[in-house]
Design an enzyme around this catalytic site. Sequence first.
Site, short mmCIF file in Angstrom:
data_model
loop_
_atom_site.label_atom_id
_atom_site.label_comp_id
_atom_site.label_asym_id
_atom_site.label_seq_id
_atom_site.Cartn_x
_atom_site.Cartn_y
_atom_site.Cartn_z
CE LYS A 173 7.67 86.60 95.18
NZ LYS A 173 8.57 85.43 95.38
CB THR A 205 13.82 89.72 104.66
OG1 THR A 205 14.96 90.49 104.23
CG2 THR A 205 12.98 90.57 105.62
N GLY A 207 15.34 84.61 102.13
CA GLY A 207 14.52 83.49 101.74
C GLY A 207 13.02 83.71 101.85
CB THR A 208 10.88 86.59 102.77
OG1 THR A 208 11.59 87.54 101.95
CG2 THR A 208 11.35 86.74 104.21
N GLY A 209 11.02 85.31 99.81
CA GLY A 209 10.35 85.10 98.53
C GLY A 209 10.16 83.63 98.23
CB CYS A 210 12.46 80.73 98.64
SG CYS A 210 13.89 81.27 97.71
#
Length: 272
Positions: A173, A205, A207-210
């Site tokens: 990512k 942003t 929690g965007t990775g989760c």
Amino acid sequence: MRTALTIAGSDPSGGAGIQADIKTFQAHGIFGMSVITAVTVQNTRKVYNVQELEPEIVAGQILCLFDDIEIHAVKIGMVSSIRLIAVIADTLKKVDLPYVILDPVMISKSGYRLLKEDACEALVKTLFPVADVVTPNIHEAEAITGKKIESVADMKETAGELLLLGSKKVVVKGGHLKGKVSVDVAYDGVTYREYQSDRIETKNTHGTGCTFSSAIAANMAAGNDFFQSVANAKEYITGAILHSLSIGKGHGPPNHFFNMPFSLQTEATVNL
């Protein structure tokens, strides 16, 4: 009914962790379930503390769900210690596994270490071989490989190295890479694919990775192949960030339901 299970920590602010995962599953029409690995003390500003659950409780949650419900995808998020990593890997070997997406969560946006320093090697050696897809961000990929990532070419090289560590497929990512566009790189051992979107200027942003990793899991649970799942997830997270929510005094979350036939209440709608 297609289903997905998240094995991760709880975020009481609702922007990351199992809360973000279940919202993402629901937004994709997937019935979501959760195994909680840890309870965090956090809000939109920072993580203050973490309390792990006992390994036998984590194992019990996993086994009782697989004993009862057909599960079509598993997403693994925050697993903070060697003992939790070991029990999750051992327990998953006892069930008929669907697709497994591993998001190697290490450090929170505020700098709190969510994976203990002595657990990184265990995460790679123990959970990478269990995973069908591993989805590190730039910082996590650097921590795992020990190499600096400064370009898309570096991301591709790193994806290849991560594949050699045991996972079958990799998504690096690229949200933390500088530039006018945000690029993610997917690699299945044969083909590299890049997924681009315009970079959205927002502080919201959390929690965007989760969310991105859970969207991949939801798409795979729905029956999409790897590359199509990543493409759909990229489109979803971009829209969720574009319509992000200014909640709290720190980093707000993406809007997990931006494309639903209803809208979350905002101050403007309440005052109407």
